[in-house]
Design a protein around this motif. Structure first.
Motif, PDB file in Angstrom:
ATOM      1  N   LEU A 105       0.836  -1.210   0.000  1.00 24.62           N
ATOM      2  CA  LEU A 105       0.000   0.000   0.000  1.00 24.62           C
ATOM      3  C   LEU A 105       0.871   1.260   0.000  1.00 24.62           C
ATOM      4  N   THR A 106       1.839   1.315   0.905  1.00 21.89           N
ATOM      5  CA  THR A 106       2.602   2.540   1.158  1.00 21.89           C
ATOM      6  C   THR A 106       3.426   2.992  -0.041  1.00 21.89           C
ATOM      7  N   GLU A 107       3.474   4.322  -0.226  1.00 24.03           N
ATOM      8  CA  GLU A 107       4.319   4.925  -1.268  1.00 24.03           C
ATOM      9  C   GLU A 107       5.025   6.128  -0.655  1.00 24.03           C
ATOM     10  N   ALA A 147       2.853   8.772   0.784  1.00 27.22           N
ATOM     11  CA  ALA A 147       1.525   8.206   1.102  1.00 27.22           C
ATOM     12  C   ALA A 147       1.712   7.019   2.042  1.00 27.22           C
ATOM     13  N   GLY A 148       2.020   7.355   3.315  1.00 28.87           N
ATOM     14  CA  GLY A 148       2.138   6.329   4.348  1.00 28.87           C
ATOM     15  C   GLY A 148       0.907   6.421   5.232  1.00 28.87           C
ATOM     16  N   SER A 149       0.874   7.465   6.066  1.00 29.97           N
ATOM     17  CA  SER A 149      -0.301   7.671   6.923  1.00 29.97           C
ATOM     18  C   SER A 149      -1.523   8.067   6.095  1.00 29.97           C
ATOM     19  N   ASP A 150      -1.285   8.910   5.076  1.00 28.21           N
ATOM     20  CA  ASP A 150      -2.395   9.369   4.230  1.00 28.21           C
ATOM     21  C   ASP A 150      -2.552   8.384   3.072  1.00 28.21           C
ATOM     22  N   ALA A 199     -10.510   8.715  -2.195  1.00 31.45           N
ATOM     23  CA  ALA A 199     -10.547   7.453  -1.446  1.00 31.45           C
ATOM     24  C   ALA A 199     -11.432   6.407  -2.125  1.00 31.45           C
ATOM     25  N   ARG A 200     -12.356   6.888  -2.978  1.00 30.90           N
ATOM     26  CA  ARG A 200     -13.261   5.939  -3.644  1.00 30.90           C
ATOM     27  C   ARG A 200     -12.812   5.593  -5.059  1.00 30.90           C
ATOM     28  N   GLY A 201     -11.522   5.757  -5.319  1.00 26.09           N
ATOM     29  CA  GLY A 201     -11.007   5.452  -6.657  1.00 26.09           C
ATOM     30  C   GLY A 201      -9.801   4.531  -6.612  1.00 26.09           C
ATOM     31  N   ASN A 209     -12.643   0.090  -7.154  1.00 21.85           N
ATOM     32  CA  ASN A 209     -12.751   1.402  -6.510  1.00 21.85           C
ATOM     33  C   ASN A 209     -13.071   1.375  -5.011  1.00 21.85           C
ATOM     34  N   ARG A 210     -13.112   0.183  -4.427  1.00 20.52           N
ATOM     35  CA  ARG A 210     -13.360   0.084  -2.987  1.00 20.52           C
ATOM     36  C   ARG A 210     -12.141  -0.501  -2.265  1.00 20.52           C
ATOM     37  N   GLY A 211     -11.004  -0.372  -2.910  1.00 20.88           N
ATOM     38  CA  GLY A 211      -9.781  -0.975  -2.362  1.00 20.88           C
ATOM     39  C   GLY A 211      -9.297  -0.332  -1.070  1.00 20.88           C
ATOM     40  N   LEU A 212      -9.532   0.985  -0.916  1.00 21.09           N
ATOM     41  CA  LEU A 212      -9.025   1.623   0.311  1.00 21.09           C
ATOM     42  C   LEU A 212      -9.727   1.039   1.535  1.00 21.09           C
ATOM     43  N   LYS A 213     -11.027   0.831   1.387  1.00 20.39           N
ATOM     44  CA  LYS A 213     -11.793   0.235   2.491  1.00 20.39           C
ATOM     45  C   LYS A 213     -11.206  -1.129   2.862  1.00 20.39           C
ATOM     46  N   LEU A 214     -10.884  -1.904   1.817  1.00 26.57           N
ATOM     47  CA  LEU A 214     -10.312  -3.231   2.047  1.00 26.57           C
ATOM     48  C   LEU A 214      -8.948  -3.115   2.747  1.00 26.57           C
ATOM     49  N   THR A 224      -8.084  -4.482   6.458  1.00 23.86           N
ATOM     50  CA  THR A 224      -6.936  -5.373   6.650  1.00 23.86           C
ATOM     51  C   THR A 224      -6.047  -4.843   7.767  1.00 23.86           C
ATOM     52  N   LEU A 225      -5.793  -3.530   7.733  1.00 21.94           N
ATOM     53  CA  LEU A 225      -4.926  -2.928   8.756  1.00 21.94           C
ATOM     54  C   LEU A 225      -5.572  -3.023  10.137  1.00 21.94           C
ATOM     55  N   ASP A 226      -6.904  -2.957  10.183  1.00 23.43           N
ATOM     56  CA  ASP A 226      -7.591  -3.112  11.479  1.00 23.43           C
ATOM     57  C   ASP A 226      -7.139  -4.407  12.155  1.00 23.43           C
ATOM     58  N   LEU A 227      -7.068  -5.475  11.368  1.00 19.26           N
ATOM     59  CA  LEU A 227      -6.684  -6.772  11.927  1.00 19.26           C
ATOM     60  C   LEU A 227      -5.165  -6.854  12.095  1.00 19.26           C
ATOM     61  N   GLY A 228      -4.451  -6.283  11.112  1.00 20.41           N
ATOM     62  CA  GLY A 228      -2.984  -6.290  11.198  1.00 20.41           C
ATOM     63  C   GLY A 228      -2.512  -5.632  12.488  1.00 20.41           C
ATOM     64  N   ARG A 229      -3.255  -4.635  12.934  1.00 21.66           N
ATOM     65  CA  ARG A 229      -2.840  -3.920  14.150  1.00 21.66           C
ATOM     66  C   ARG A 229      -2.919  -4.816  15.384  1.00 21.66           C
ATOM     67  N   VAL A 230      -3.818  -5.783  15.362  1.00 18.37           N
ATOM     68  CA  VAL A 230      -3.867  -6.738  16.484  1.00 18.37           C
ATOM     69  C   VAL A 230      -2.593  -7.596  16.466  1.00 18.37           C
ATOM     70  N   GLU A 251       2.115  -0.183  10.147  1.00 12.64           N
ATOM     71  CA  GLU A 251       0.682  -0.521  10.172  1.00 12.64           C
ATOM     72  C   GLU A 251      -0.159   0.529  10.905  1.00 12.64           C
ATOM     73  N   GLY A 252       0.243   1.767  10.716  1.00 17.29           N
ATOM     74  CA  GLY A 252      -0.469   2.877  11.346  1.00 17.29           C
ATOM     75  C   GLY A 252       0.333   3.348  12.541  1.00 17.29           C
ATOM     76  N   SER A 253       0.940   4.527  12.430  1.00 18.65           N
ATOM     77  CA  SER A 253       1.765   5.064  13.523  1.00 18.65           C
ATOM     78  C   SER A 253       0.891   5.320  14.756  1.00 18.65           C
ATOM     79  N   SER A 312      -9.520   9.425  18.342  1.00 23.38           N
ATOM     80  CA  SER A 312     -10.084  10.744  18.670  1.00 23.38           C
ATOM     81  C   SER A 312     -11.286  11.060  17.782  1.00 23.38           C
ATOM     82  N   ARG A 313     -11.221  10.576  16.510  1.00 25.34           N
ATOM     83  CA  ARG A 313     -12.400  10.773  15.646  1.00 25.34           C
ATOM     84  C   ARG A 313     -13.603  10.006  16.214  1.00 25.34           C
ATOM     85  N   ALA A 314     -13.350   8.819  16.757  1.00 28.19           N
ATOM     86  CA  ALA A 314     -14.453   8.025  17.319  1.00 28.19           C
ATOM     87  C   ALA A 314     -15.025   8.704  18.563  1.00 28.19           C
TER      88      ALA A 314
HETATM   89  N1  COS Z   1     -12.382   0.017   7.818  1.00 28.88           N
HETATM   90  C1  COS Z   1     -13.101   0.133   6.671  1.00 28.88           C
HETATM   91  N2  COS Z   1     -13.321   1.309   6.061  1.00 28.88           N
HETATM   92  C2  COS Z   1     -12.786   2.406   6.641  1.00 28.88           C
HETATM   93  C3  COS Z   1     -12.025   2.358   7.825  1.00 28.88           C
HETATM   94  C4  COS Z   1     -11.840   1.094   8.432  1.00 28.88           C
HETATM   95  N3  COS Z   1     -11.118   0.961   9.535  1.00 28.88           N
HETATM   96  N4  COS Z   1     -11.633   3.608   8.155  1.00 28.88           N
HETATM   97  C5  COS Z   1     -12.137   4.423   7.192  1.00 28.88           C
HETATM   98  N5  COS Z   1     -12.820   3.676   6.287  1.00 28.88           N
HETATM   99  C6  COS Z   1     -13.511   4.151   5.095  1.00 28.88           C
HETATM  100  C7  COS Z   1     -14.401   5.323   5.371  1.00 28.88           C
HETATM  101  O1  COS Z   1     -15.686   4.889   5.797  1.00 28.88           O
HETATM  102  C8  COS Z   1     -14.443   6.013   4.034  1.00 28.88           C
HETATM  103  O2  COS Z   1     -15.331   5.278   3.203  1.00 28.88           O
HETATM  104  P1  COS Z   1     -16.384   6.010   2.244  1.00 28.88           P
HETATM  105  O3  COS Z   1     -15.550   6.569   1.125  1.00 28.88           O
HETATM  106  O4  COS Z   1     -17.292   4.946   1.830  1.00 28.88           O
HETATM  107  O5  COS Z   1     -17.021   7.071   3.070  1.00 28.88           O
HETATM  108  C9  COS Z   1     -13.028   5.776   3.497  1.00 28.88           C
HETATM  109  O6  COS Z   1     -12.534   4.624   4.167  1.00 28.88           O
HETATM  110  C10 COS Z   1     -12.095   6.941   3.759  1.00 28.88           C
HETATM  111  O7  COS Z   1     -12.157   7.213   5.143  1.00 28.88           O
HETATM  112  P2  COS Z   1     -11.702   8.591   5.771  1.00 28.88           P
HETATM  113  O8  COS Z   1     -12.429   9.705   5.080  1.00 28.88           O
HETATM  114  O9  COS Z   1     -11.796   8.481   7.253  1.00 28.88           O
HETATM  115  O10 COS Z   1     -10.188   8.610   5.289  1.00 28.88           O
HETATM  116  P3  COS Z   1      -9.006   9.593   5.645  1.00 28.88           P
HETATM  117  O11 COS Z   1      -8.247   9.747   4.378  1.00 28.88           O
HETATM  118  O12 COS Z   1      -9.465  10.787   6.384  1.00 28.88           O
HETATM  119  O13 COS Z   1      -8.051   8.766   6.667  1.00 28.88           O
HETATM  120  C11 COS Z   1      -7.136   7.076   8.018  1.00 28.88           C
HETATM  121  C12 COS Z   1      -8.290   7.551   7.177  1.00 28.88           C
HETATM  122  C13 COS Z   1      -6.180   8.148   8.458  1.00 28.88           C
HETATM  123  C14 COS Z   1      -7.737   6.436   9.246  1.00 28.88           C
HETATM  124  C15 COS Z   1      -6.408   6.047   7.150  1.00 28.88           C
HETATM  125  O14 COS Z   1      -5.845   6.687   6.018  1.00 28.88           O
HETATM  126  C16 COS Z   1      -5.341   5.276   7.859  1.00 28.88           C
HETATM  127  O15 COS Z   1      -5.621   4.364   8.642  1.00 28.88           O
HETATM  128  N6  COS Z   1      -4.087   5.613   7.579  1.00 28.88           N
HETATM  129  C17 COS Z   1      -2.962   4.855   8.040  1.00 28.88           C
HETATM  130  C18 COS Z   1      -2.563   3.905   7.005  1.00 28.88           C
HETATM  131  C19 COS Z   1      -1.571   2.950   7.534  1.00 28.88           C
HETATM  132  O16 COS Z   1      -1.801   2.275   8.513  1.00 28.88           O
HETATM  133  N7  COS Z   1      -0.449   2.853   6.812  1.00 28.88           N
HETATM  134  C20 COS Z   1       0.543   1.907   7.092  1.00 28.88           C
HETATM  135  C21 COS Z   1       0.597   0.978   5.918  1.00 28.88           C
HETATM  136  S1  COS Z   1       1.104  -0.626   6.251  1.00 28.88           S
HETATM  137  S2  COS Z   1       2.951  -0.519   6.843  1.00 28.88           S
END
Ligand code: COS
Length: 387
Positions: free
Chosen positions: A130-132, A135-138, A183-185, A234-239, A243-249, A368-370, A379-381
């Motif tokens: 994913l990372t470039e 484009a790491g955190s963003d 994010a949707r592309g 076009n839904r790859g970011l969500k995926l 994935t990272l949600d689980l990777g963080r565990v 996997e997310g700093s 904080s968003r939650a």
């Molecule tokens: N699971 C599924 N979908 C998620 C999600 C999650 N945990 N978090 C956000 N989304 C969805 C949102 O619902 C949104 O979807 P829609 O387009 O349908 O509305 C989309 O993803 C974009 O979400 P958001 O607007 O919150 O995105 P942001 O660009 O503001 O940032 C963060 C989201 C910062 C949380 C995300 O970019 C992130 O986790 N960054 C860190 C990446 C990372 O861990 N990099 C390390 C790579 S591996 S070494």
């Protein structure tokens, strides 16, 4: 808390307990003895992959119908903790296996699962790309492009910091299919390591977990068929974020292992080493820090095993995973710092294991997310709940 241990112990079911015992045994026999050498020589331990295959751990995330061992996330947490306590590099290699396989498990067709998850069992790795640069955190800011080409696509771009990079047989690559849609592309593709146009020309020289391989991945007009798409176009970011949600565990489990190793080293040394006629643990400056660490580490374990339990129960893992990763990686930071302090001059010099752990820990707060990203997610939650 049992009478025997100060640290909180998870209550595991029989299956997870059995996997934990297996991991503990192979970690003591195979992984711990090589930890110092892998770090010193920055050597990827191919022989450990064979051990993973022999024990079934290479297929820990593979469903039984594809020949895997199908461990629960709780069992995976216990295994990654044990392996990381013995050798942080080997724990990270095992966890990286998980990261690449997760999007396939989440979104793959039956055929993709058969093709990709089956070979994992026999030791092939799949990496998450994913990372470039920039484009790491963003994550939505990636620039890698996938342009339609007849029935398929052509991918061009460069990924960096790929865990197991150059080792994996395949990569899950995230690329822009609709650059104007943000994010949707973004779409996920499965790309073979030997596809024409795929090259790797940089292996990172890292501060810690030096037995792992971390590389770039260049894609120069790489042709893939439409069936390489993973999940919805076009839904790859969500995926990726799921994935990272689980990777963080898994990263939290690595942190538990590193913190545990540092805690044990520090405690044993603080009891053994005497200054001014008494063990240094009897000085409150050291003894109280160890007491605080026992509390911190117990709490980190509770958070991590709770996140794993939530996943196993089909509950959302995003927030518990963020809490577990954030807290555990910071507890591990305090643990390795204390271990170095307790060892004093020895702790500052190789080959003291505290010195190695000090370097191995650092990446937990970055990959996997700093820690900043975990705080952003949390904080968003908090804001959403109180809006
Ligand atoms: N699971 C599924 N979908 C998620 C999600 C999650 N945990 N978090 C956000 N989304 C969805 C949102 O619902 C949104 O979807 P829609 O387009 O349908 O509305 C989309 O993803 C974009 O979400 P958001 O607007 O919150 O995105 P942001 O660009 O503001 O940032 C963060 C989201 C910062 C949380 C995300 O970019 C992130 O986790 N960054 C860190 C990446 C990372 O861990 N990099 C390390 C790579 S591996 S070494």
């Amino acid at each position: 808390m049992t009478a025997k241990t100060v640290l909180w112990e998870p209550t595991l079911d029989a299956d997870a307990q059995r996997w934990r015992e297996t991991a503990r045994k192979i970690a003591a026999e195979h992984f711990a003895p090589l930890a110092e050498e892998l770090d010193r020589e920055q050597r990827y331990p191919h022989e450990h992959i064979k051990t993973f295959v022999d024990t079934g751990l290479s297929g820990m995330l593979v469903p039984a119908e594809h020949g895997g061992s199908a461990l629960s996330m709780t069992a995976i947490t216990a295994v990654v903790e044990e392996v990381s306590a013995a050798c942080a590099s080997t724990g990270a290699i095992l966890a990286a296996h998980t990261l690449g396989a997760v999007p396939v498990r989440l979104a793959g067709t039956e055929e993709q699962k058969r093709d990709v998850l089956g070979p994992l069992r026999s030791g092939e790795a799949i990496s998450f790309a994913l990372t470039e640069e920039g484009a790491g955190s963003d994550a939505a800011a990636i620039k890698c492009r996938a342009e339609a080409d007849g029935d398929g696509y052509r991918l061009t771009g460069e990924k960096i910091y790929i865990g197991n990079g150059s080792i994996s047989g395949r990569y899950v690559v995230f690329a822009k299919t609709d650059p104007d849609a943000g994010a949707r592309g973004i779409t996920a593709f499965i790309v073979a390591a030997d596809a024409p146009g795929v090259t790797i020309d940089r292996i990172e020289d890292k501060m810690g977990i030096r037995g792992t391989r971390t590389s770039n991945l260049k894609l120069d007009n790489v042709r893939v068929e439409a069936d390489a798409i993973l999940g919805q176009p076009n839904r790859g970011l969500k995926l990726a974020l799921q994935t990272l949600d689980l990777g963080r565990v898994s990263v939290a489990a690595q942190g538990l292992g590193i913190a545990l190793a540092a805690y044990r080293l520090a405690a044993a040394e603080a009891v053994r080493r005497h200054t001014f006629g008494k063990p240094i643990i009897e000085n409150q400056g050291i003894g109280f820090r160890l007491a605080d660490l026992a509390v911190d580490l117990s709490a980190a374990r509770m958070l991590t095993y709770e996140a794993a339990r939530a996943y196993d129960a089909g509950q959302p893992v995003s927030l518990p995973g963020a809490m577990a990763k954030l807290h555990t990686s910071e507890v591990a930071h305090r643990a390795v710092d204390l271990a170095v302090q307790v060892f004093g001059g020895d702790g500052f010099c190789k080959p003291c294991p505290a010195e190695r752990l000090y370097r191995d820990q650092r990446v937990l707060e970055i990959y996997e997310g700093s820690s900043e990203i975990q705080r952003l997610v949390l904080s968003r939650a908090v804001a959403a709940e109180h809006a």
